[in-house]
Design an enzyme around this catalytic site. Sequence first.
Site, mmCIF file in Angstrom:
data_model
loop_
_atom_site.group_PDB
_atom_site.id
_atom_site.type_symbol
_atom_site.label_atom_id
_atom_site.label_comp_id
_atom_site.label_asym_id
_atom_site.label_seq_id
_atom_site.Cartn_x
_atom_site.Cartn_y
_atom_site.Cartn_z
ATOM 1 C CD GLU A 52 -2.458 1.020 2.912
ATOM 2 O OE1 GLU A 52 -2.084 0.146 3.733
ATOM 3 O OE2 GLU A 52 -3.390 1.800 3.138
ATOM 4 C CE LYS A 82 -7.064 1.027 3.766
ATOM 5 N NZ LYS A 82 -5.818 1.392 4.472
ATOM 6 C CB CYS A 100 -4.101 -2.121 4.433
ATOM 7 S SG CYS A 100 -3.201 -2.385 5.986
HETATM 8 C C1 ACM Z 1 -3.985 0.071 7.185
HETATM 9 O O1 ACM Z 1 -5.095 0.036 6.653
HETATM 10 N N1 ACM Z 1 -2.960 0.665 6.598
HETATM 11 C C2 ACM Z 1 -3.747 -0.574 8.473
#
Ligand code: ACM
Length: 272
Positions: free
Chosen positions: A40, A111, A146
Amino acid sequence: MKLDLEIVQFEPKLAKTHENIDLMEKYIKGSKANIIVFPELATSGYFYTDKEELSKVAINAEDEIISQFQSMAEDIDKLIVFGFPEEEDSLFYNSAAILTPDREKSSIYRKSHLFYKESLVFEEGNTGFFVVDYEPLNINIGTMICYDWRFPEAARTLALQGADLIICPSNLVTGVWQGVMQARALENSVYVAVANRIGEESKSFEVLKFNGESTIIDPNGLPLVSAGGNNEISIVASIDPDLTRDKSFNEFNDIFEDRRPELYFSDNEEEE
Ligand code: ACM
């Protein structure tokens, strides 16, 4: 058809886009895998709490940086997946580029679930969960990022869309995800690749430590290969998408056909 999947676990340097990209390019050029995955926000580092600061490293999908990676994917016939801070119309998204040698299939996932202070600078992703069907390798790839891992609906949605492999570029700060991601692989009978980063970043005396341990998990929930907690490393596993297509595990049970969606709680229906 078997193919090789590679994860590069490294320490993206905060606000050092060119340094990070140089390192990523080095790994891409040296890779023999069919698919190479980075963490990420690999181009920028993670800990941004100020939009002005983030704007300096944010990348528009039309920018030269994305087209350079796209050209690399085409030239060396490789799928390249990496996280980056995306800018569109002065809004920012925590995104992952899924670049395939066929640029028509290349996509960007934003995301869905924002973690901790990300909501100070990023918008909630609006792409939803989708699968990239890359026929030359006979693979369907779903992407989450993530913190999306905490929501089983993310992996399930991707698997129900036909994902053979769920790629999860990450900057994980806890160590509690391993068993969960193994469960996501097993319950959906898919491969899962968690590409985490290493190192620390601090902001106003607050330190975030990223825990590495990137892992490729098979459809039985077993890790095929894992990285250490604090070393830069590339790990590779051979995967076979065909092994994810048959969801039965004996002559009576098929984990998708046995589902009883009418019994499951549905947020949407409750609102009606
Ligand atoms: C995250 O979503 N970077 C823990």
